[in-house]
Design a protein around this motif. Structure first.
Motif, PDB file in Angstrom:
ATOM      1  N   SER A  15     -10.359  88.005  90.446  1.00 16.11           N
ATOM      2  CA  SER A  15      -9.424  87.262  91.297  1.00 16.11           C
ATOM      3  C   SER A  15     -10.186  86.291  92.159  1.00 16.11           C
ATOM      4  O   SER A  15     -10.942  86.681  93.030  1.00 16.11           O
ATOM      5  CB  SER A  15      -8.651  88.236  92.186  1.00 16.11           C
ATOM      6  N   THR A  16      -9.962  84.996  91.957  1.00 14.95           N
ATOM      7  CA  THR A  16     -10.628  83.998  92.785  1.00 14.95           C
ATOM      8  C   THR A  16     -10.052  84.006  94.193  1.00 14.95           C
ATOM      9  O   THR A  16     -10.679  83.554  95.130  1.00 14.95           O
ATOM     10  CB  THR A  16     -10.460  82.595  92.179  1.00 14.95           C
ATOM     11  N   THR A  17      -8.856  84.520  94.344  1.00  5.24           N
ATOM     12  CA  THR A  17      -8.248  84.533  95.675  1.00  5.24           C
ATOM     13  C   THR A  17      -8.924  85.558  96.571  1.00  5.24           C
ATOM     14  O   THR A  17      -9.300  85.294  97.700  1.00  5.24           O
ATOM     15  CB  THR A  17      -6.752  84.858  95.551  1.00  5.24           C
ATOM     16  N   ALA A  18      -9.088  86.771  96.032  1.00  5.70           N
ATOM     17  CA  ALA A  18      -9.671  87.823  96.847  1.00  5.70           C
ATOM     18  C   ALA A  18     -11.166  87.677  96.995  1.00  5.70           C
ATOM     19  O   ALA A  18     -11.758  88.222  97.901  1.00  5.70           O
ATOM     20  CB  ALA A  18      -9.352  89.187  96.227  1.00  5.70           C
ATOM     21  N   ALA A  19     -11.799  86.906  96.091  1.00  9.03           N
ATOM     22  CA  ALA A  19     -13.254  86.912  96.031  1.00  9.03           C
ATOM     23  C   ALA A  19     -13.917  86.091  97.104  1.00  9.03           C
ATOM     24  O   ALA A  19     -15.019  86.384  97.519  1.00  9.03           O
ATOM     25  CB  ALA A  19     -13.713  86.404  94.676  1.00  9.03           C
ATOM     26  N   SER A  20     -13.318  85.036  97.555  1.00 14.14           N
ATOM     27  CA  SER A  20     -14.017  84.098  98.434  1.00 14.14           C
ATOM     28  C   SER A  20     -13.636  84.308  99.884  1.00 14.14           C
ATOM     29  O   SER A  20     -12.469  84.265 100.242  1.00 14.14           O
ATOM     30  CB  SER A  20     -13.698  82.658  98.023  1.00 14.14           C
ATOM     31  N   ALA A  21     -14.660  84.524 100.698  1.00 13.11           N
ATOM     32  CA  ALA A  21     -14.423  84.621 102.129  1.00 13.11           C
ATOM     33  C   ALA A  21     -14.585  83.284 102.803  1.00 13.11           C
ATOM     34  O   ALA A  21     -14.366  83.138 103.987  1.00 13.11           O
ATOM     35  CB  ALA A  21     -15.386  85.632 102.750  1.00 13.11           C
ATOM     36  N   GLU A  22     -15.009  82.261 102.008  1.00  8.25           N
ATOM     37  CA  GLU A  22     -15.216  80.932 102.552  1.00  8.25           C
ATOM     38  C   GLU A  22     -13.955  80.118 102.425  1.00  8.25           C
ATOM     39  O   GLU A  22     -13.010  80.499 101.744  1.00  8.25           O
ATOM     40  CB  GLU A  22     -16.352  80.237 101.790  1.00  8.25           C
ATOM     41  N   GLN A  31     -16.152  75.668  93.052  1.00  9.00           N
ATOM     42  CA  GLN A  31     -16.151  76.633  94.143  1.00  9.00           C
ATOM     43  C   GLN A  31     -17.356  77.565  94.016  1.00  9.00           C
ATOM     44  O   GLN A  31     -17.882  77.782  92.917  1.00  9.00           O
ATOM     45  CB  GLN A  31     -14.874  77.483  94.105  1.00  9.00           C
ATOM     46  N   THR A  32     -17.784  78.078  95.153  1.00  7.15           N
ATOM     47  CA  THR A  32     -18.788  79.135  95.160  1.00  7.15           C
ATOM     48  C   THR A  32     -18.171  80.380  95.777  1.00  7.15           C
ATOM     49  O   THR A  32     -17.260  80.292  96.604  1.00  7.15           O
ATOM     50  CB  THR A  32     -20.034  78.722  95.962  1.00  7.15           C
ATOM     51  N   PHE A  33     -18.675  81.550  95.387  1.00  5.86           N
ATOM     52  CA  PHE A  33     -18.075  82.810  95.791  1.00  5.86           C
ATOM     53  C   PHE A  33     -19.142  83.747  96.315  1.00  5.86           C
ATOM     54  O   PHE A  33     -20.251  83.820  95.768  1.00  5.86           O
ATOM     55  CB  PHE A  33     -17.351  83.457  94.610  1.00  5.86           C
ATOM     56  N   ALA A  34     -18.808  84.449  97.385  1.00  7.10           N
ATOM     57  CA  ALA A  34     -19.732  85.410  97.985  1.00  7.10           C
ATOM     58  C   ALA A  34     -19.672  86.720  97.198  1.00  7.10           C
ATOM     59  O   ALA A  34     -18.594  87.265  96.950  1.00  7.10           O
ATOM     60  CB  ALA A  34     -19.367  85.653  99.445  1.00  7.10           C
ATOM     61  N   ALA A  35     -20.840  87.234  96.819  1.00  7.53           N
ATOM     62  CA  ALA A  35     -20.888  88.448  96.005  1.00  7.53           C
ATOM     63  C   ALA A  35     -20.248  89.633  96.713  1.00  7.53           C
ATOM     64  O   ALA A  35     -19.538  90.440  96.092  1.00  7.53           O
ATOM     65  CB  ALA A  35     -22.338  88.766  95.639  1.00  7.53           C
ATOM     66  N   GLU A  36     -20.480  89.742  98.032  1.00 10.58           N
ATOM     67  CA  GLU A  36     -19.964  90.908  98.741  1.00 10.58           C
ATOM     68  C   GLU A  36     -18.443  90.981  98.741  1.00 10.58           C
ATOM     69  O   GLU A  36     -17.856  92.055  98.896  1.00 10.58           O
ATOM     70  CB  GLU A  36     -20.482  90.934 100.184  1.00 10.58           C
ATOM     71  N   ALA A  37     -17.786  89.830  98.551  1.00  7.88           N
ATOM     72  CA  ALA A  37     -16.325  89.827  98.520  1.00  7.88           C
ATOM     73  C   ALA A  37     -15.788  90.510  97.267  1.00  7.88           C
ATOM     74  O   ALA A  37     -14.607  90.833  97.185  1.00  7.88           O
ATOM     75  CB  ALA A  37     -15.799  88.396  98.604  1.00  7.88           C
ATOM     76  N   PHE A  38     -16.656  90.755  96.260  1.00  5.63           N
ATOM     77  CA  PHE A  38     -16.217  91.346  95.013  1.00  5.63           C
ATOM     78  C   PHE A  38     -16.503  92.848  94.943  1.00  5.63           C
ATOM     79  O   PHE A  38     -16.381  93.448  93.875  1.00  5.63           O
ATOM     80  CB  PHE A  38     -16.895  90.643  93.830  1.00  5.63           C
ATOM     81  N   ALA A  39     -16.885  93.431  96.047  1.00 11.48           N
ATOM     82  CA  ALA A  39     -17.197  94.858  96.043  1.00 11.48           C
ATOM     83  C   ALA A  39     -16.034  95.716  95.540  1.00 11.48           C
ATOM     84  O   ALA A  39     -16.247  96.642  94.742  1.00 11.48           O
ATOM     85  CB  ALA A  39     -17.637  95.307  97.432  1.00 11.48           C
ATOM     86  N   LEU A  57     -28.984  91.667  82.725  1.00 10.52           N
ATOM     87  CA  LEU A  57     -28.924  90.443  83.526  1.00 10.52           C
ATOM     88  C   LEU A  57     -29.781  90.505  84.784  1.00 10.52           C
ATOM     89  O   LEU A  57     -30.093  89.470  85.378  1.00 10.52           O
ATOM     90  CB  LEU A  57     -27.476  90.137  83.919  1.00 10.52           C
ATOM     91  N   GLY A  58     -30.126  91.732  85.211  1.00 14.08           N
ATOM     92  CA  GLY A  58     -30.952  91.867  86.405  1.00 14.08           C
ATOM     93  C   GLY A  58     -30.250  91.501  87.687  1.00 14.08           C
ATOM     94  O   GLY A  58     -30.894  91.105  88.670  1.00 14.08           O
ATOM     95  N   ILE A  59     -28.924  91.621  87.704  1.00  8.60           N
ATOM     96  CA  ILE A  59     -28.156  91.326  88.913  1.00  8.60           C
ATOM     97  C   ILE A  59     -27.178  92.472  89.156  1.00  8.60           C
ATOM     98  O   ILE A  59     -26.973  93.332  88.295  1.00  8.60           O
ATOM     99  CB  ILE A  59     -27.379  89.992  88.795  1.00  8.60           C
ATOM    100  N   SER A  60     -26.544  92.446  90.337  1.00  8.53           N
ATOM    101  CA  SER A  60     -25.578  93.483  90.658  1.00  8.53           C
ATOM    102  C   SER A  60     -24.232  93.159  90.035  1.00  8.53           C
ATOM    103  O   SER A  60     -23.961  92.017  89.631  1.00  8.53           O
ATOM    104  CB  SER A  60     -25.418  93.594  92.180  1.00  8.53           C
ATOM    105  N   ALA A  61     -23.376  94.173  89.976  1.00 11.77           N
ATOM    106  CA  ALA A  61     -22.027  93.956  89.457  1.00 11.77           C
ATOM    107  C   ALA A  61     -21.268  92.964  90.330  1.00 11.77           C
ATOM    108  O   ALA A  61     -20.470  92.157  89.829  1.00 11.77           O
ATOM    109  CB  ALA A  61     -21.286  95.290  89.382  1.00 11.77           C
ATOM    110  N   GLU A  62     -21.513  93.002  91.653  1.00  7.56           N
ATOM    111  CA  GLU A  62     -20.843  92.063  92.553  1.00  7.56           C
ATOM    112  C   GLU A  62     -21.259  90.625  92.260  1.00  7.56           C
ATOM    113  O   GLU A  62     -20.420  89.708  92.232  1.00  7.56           O
ATOM    114  CB  GLU A  62     -21.160  92.413  94.011  1.00  7.56           C
ATOM    115  N   GLU A  63     -22.572  90.412  92.053  1.00  9.13           N
ATOM    116  CA  GLU A  63     -23.051  89.074  91.711  1.00  9.13           C
ATOM    117  C   GLU A  63     -22.463  88.605  90.385  1.00  9.13           C
ATOM    118  O   GLU A  63     -22.096  87.443  90.222  1.00  9.13           O
ATOM    119  CB  GLU A  63     -24.574  89.069  91.630  1.00  9.13           C
ATOM    120  N   TYR A  64     -22.389  89.530  89.427  1.00  6.05           N
ATOM    121  CA  TYR A  64     -21.828  89.190  88.108  1.00  6.05           C
ATOM    122  C   TYR A  64     -20.392  88.691  88.241  1.00  6.05           C
ATOM    123  O   TYR A  64     -20.005  87.672  87.656  1.00  6.05           O
ATOM    124  CB  TYR A  64     -21.901  90.427  87.227  1.00  6.05           C
ATOM    125  N   LEU A  65     -19.581  89.384  89.029  1.00  4.44           N
ATOM    126  CA  LEU A  65     -18.177  88.998  89.191  1.00  4.44           C
ATOM    127  C   LEU A  65     -18.049  87.684  89.968  1.00  4.44           C
ATOM    128  O   LEU A  65     -17.204  86.836  89.655  1.00  4.44           O
ATOM    129  CB  LEU A  65     -17.406  90.107  89.904  1.00  4.44           C
TER     130      LEU A  65
END
Length: 732
Positions: A15-22, A31-39, A57-65
């Motif tokens: 969800s791009t709506t819930a993902a961005s705190a900016e 758009q850019t999205f903050a990883a922590e918003a995808f927790a 991928l060497g990244i977190s699930a939050e970063e992936y989303l």
């Protein structure tokens, strides 16, 4: 005998709506999205997928989303630019940094406007001809299924489910790879039917001899004519299976590998829509052999030839897929990207480099283009969150429904029904927001609403219901203009307007077609407005004041207003001064003025005749001769006159008049007078001119009117004044 087919992985959507705190940019921008918003969404991902993301991928699930959400926006914006005529060669993403490769300099500005880095030309290309791609022949996306090929032996092939979907009539039908339903030698459709292969987890790499598997219950049949692969369907690898067993329900999810039959397990990945391939995006595939594996897209569209001779065009990514993974789901976040087609990976994923997926959407070849009339993606649609009107709240009689659909995109839509009446449909924006205005005013009182979101013809959300009260709007306060009043004049070209009106309303001032500014009525009902530019000078005009409040518009016209032009002046020579005979006359007036000059020499008592008079423009003056010389006036009305001949000694009076063509004389006409003495002036030796009689120089011509000089009158659009003085008397 149970054969092994290749699978294509499902896509993940977020969800791009819930993902961005900016702050979200307008639709059509990257758009850019903050990883922590995808927790919250990351917590819902299956354990196997999270492990694959971290391992591959060497990244977190939050970063992936978060990166998946950025890739979805990048793909959509790129497609919009192409539709608008921008020639884009490629879209490349690195994490959330997007580069658009365009064909020419003319495309740069449009690409930069969406917030991308822009390069002219093509990105670095890859040569995939060196790799040996093989089709991995071997309900809910990722589930294993078996297709019967030979009734006598009971042999067939195992593949993986791609994405659940619907027939045009709304029955369950899923997407998989085309080669999963065809004979590998004749390319004829397999006999069928299709069976479920119950699993507790991914089967793992093939063994020799093959690990025996239990075939479960019959679930459906291959959709006749839908399997696109092989010599007759060059570049394609997609097919459909009808889910006919009523005990099975297709759901918009990709298996989380918890095992079980029928309903999906709790760890599954929810599908919210489709995504086009973007180079650099992180993609994960699901298949019944290897489960979840992840990698990066290295080419958005590439044509490869399998070792068996078939040609497929799809996207290349470096996630492992093995036999039996064919047809399975490939996702980016929660978005469906494609189905597993083939790879050059070895039996245990320790050898090999790339896999190829056949796209669900986007590019020159994709499943929706060739099967879209037979299949529609099954998408999870969240119930709309209605923010206006607020449930239990109040509104006026004119209502616009507003809110968001979490995970919604421009492919979604909403419908609004009030009091059980006919539904009104509205679009959903790329960020999931919607705004649906109702036609006409609602009656005062309590009303109910039902709002539902849709994707395609068959995917829909739960209904959001609520009620609110409509109150009768109070009457709009009448617009009043206190000042200026009709017919007033002022010398201030930007006078203040003032009055009363509806608090919160917008006040606009216009003269003709020109607007001179706006203001808002204060809470006390008072308003003031100072024009943003000069109003018309020297003419009469009507000023229109307009009040706009919601759907109410009121106008008041203040007629006959006037801005007085500046008085003409004579700055050289000064009144009472003594000057030389080569004096240049100077003065001021106003823009667009026409200037007239009259020079009179004092009467010579010793002479028999009256002294001549010279003029530049005169009306009703019978004895005025033309005054030769060079006259100049600038845009501001500053003027100079350099006579052609010097003045002889004597006493003189000069009169300057200013007028405006088409103007109101009371506002534009003025006159100035200066008396001066010429001493040691020009002329002949005795200072009396050629005839020695002391007259002004002979210009060689005479006339009965002044010569007209000066600028062309300028009629400017404008308004009226507040502090206005009474009309002035002009000098006769």
């Amino acid at each position: 005998m149970l054969g092994v087919c290749a699978l294509v992985s499902t896509g993940v959507v977020v969800s791009t709506t819930a993902a961005s705190a900016e702050e979200e940019p307008a639709t059509g921008s990257l758009q850019t999205f903050a990883a922590e918003a995808f927790a919250p969404q990351a917590d819902e991902l299956p354990t196997g997928l999270v492990e694959a993301i971290q391992r591959d991928l060497g990244i977190s699930a939050e970063e992936y989303l978060a990166n998946a959400a950025a890739a979805k926006v990048a793909a959509d914006v790129s497609a919009q630019l192409v539709e608008a005529g921008v020639d884009i060669n490629a879209t490349v993403i690195d994490g959330q940094d997007v580069t658009l490769y365009v064909a020419a300099e003319a495309d740069v500005a449009a690409a930069e406007a969406v917030g991308a880095k822009v390069e002219i030309g093509e990105p670095e290309s890859h040569d995939y001809s060196q790799y040996d791609f093989e089709p991995k022949i071997d309900h809910k996306g990722g589930y294993a299924f078996f297709t019967l090929a030979d009734e006598e032996t009971g042999s067939g092939f195992r593949c993986s489910v791609g994405f659940s979907g619907y027939t045009p009539q709304g029955d369950d039908r899923y997407l998989t790879a085309g080669h999963c339903g065809l004979d590998g030698e004749t390319y004829e459709q397999l006999l069928g039917p299709v069976y479920d292969v119950p699993l507790d987890g991914p089967i793992g790499p093939p063994t020799n001899p093959p690990t025996p598997l239990e075939v479960g219950e019959e679930i459906g049949d291959i959709t006749d004519g839908s399997m696109h692969f092989g010599p007759d369907f060059v570049n394609y690898d997609a097919g459909l299976v009808d889910l006919t067993n009523p005990d099975w329900d297709g759901v918009p999810q990709v298996a989380g590998w918890g095992g079980g039959q029928g309903a999906p397990d709790a760890n599954s990945v929810t599908v919210y829509g489709t995504i086009d391939a973007v180079v650099g995006a992180e993609a994960c595939k699901s298949g019944s052999t290897t489960g979840w594996t992840c990698g990066n897209i290295t080419s958005a569209e590439e044509t490869v030839t399998f070792g068996t001779g078939e040609t497929v065009t799809g996207f290349i990514f470096d996630a492992c897929m093995l036999g039996g993974d064919s047809g399975g789901s490939i996702v980016v976040g929660n978005y469906a990207l494609g189905v597993n087609s083939g790879s050059n990976f070895g039996p245990d994923c320790n050898t090999g480099d790339f896999g190829i997926g056949f796209a669900v959407s986007g590019g020159q070849y994709n499943a929706l283009d060739i099967l879209g009339d037979q299949w529609e993606l099954n998408v999870a649609v969240n119930a709309p969150a209605v923010t206006t009107p607020e449930d239990g709240g109040e509104t006026g009689q004119s209502v616009t429904f507003e809110g968001t659909v979490e995970g919604g995109t421009a492919d979604h839509r909403v419908s609004v029904s009030v009091d059980g009446g006919t539904a009104v449909e509205g679009a959903v924006a790329a960020d999931g927001s919607f705004s649906v205005p109702l036609e006409g005013d609602l009656e005062p009182g309590e009303h109910t609403y039902a709002v539902q979101a849709f994707y395609g013809n068959h995917s829909q959300s739960e209904v959001t219901e609520g009620s609110w009260t409509v109150t009768e709007a109070p009457p709009v306060e009448q617009l009043v203009v206190d000042s200026p009043t009709e017919g007033q004049t002022t010398s201030n070209a930007r006078p203040e307007f003032a009055g009363a009106g509806q608090p919160g309303a917008t006040i606009a001032l216009t003269v003709g077609d020109a607007e001179f500014g706006t203001a808002e009525v204060g809470e006390d009902g008072a308003w003031t407005l100072t024009p943003a530019s000069d109003l018309p000078v020297g003419v009469r005009f009507d000023a229109v004041v307009t009040q706009t409040f919601e759907e109410d518009t009121q106008k008041v016209t203040v007629a006959g207003l006037g801005i007085e032009a500046a008085d003409v002046t004579i700055t050289t020579p000064e009144d009472g001064s003594t000057v030389a005979g080569d004096v240049t006359f100077e003065g001021t007036s106003f823009a667009g003025a026409t200037i007239g000059l009259l020079l009179e020499q004092a009467a010579d008592a010793a002479a028999d005749d009256a002294q001549p008079r010279l003029g530049l423009r005169a009306e009703g003056e019978d004895d005025v001769e033309e005054w030769a010389g060079e006259f100049e006036i600038d845009d501001a009305g500053n003027w100079t006159f350099d006579p052609a001949e010097d003045l002889p000694e004597g006493e003189y009076t000069i009169t300057a008049q200013a007028t405006l063509e088409g103007g109101d004389p009371e506002l534009s006409d003025s006159e100035a007078v200066a008396t001066f003495t010429v001493a040691n002036g020009g002329g002949d030796d005795d200072g009396n001119g050629e005839d020695g009689d002391g007259d002004l120089p002979d210009t060689g011509s005479s006339g009965t009117t002044w010569m007209i000089v000066g600028g062309v009158a300028l009629l400017l659009a404008g308004g009226a004044a507040v502090a206005l003085r009474a009309r002035r008397n002009t000098t006769a």
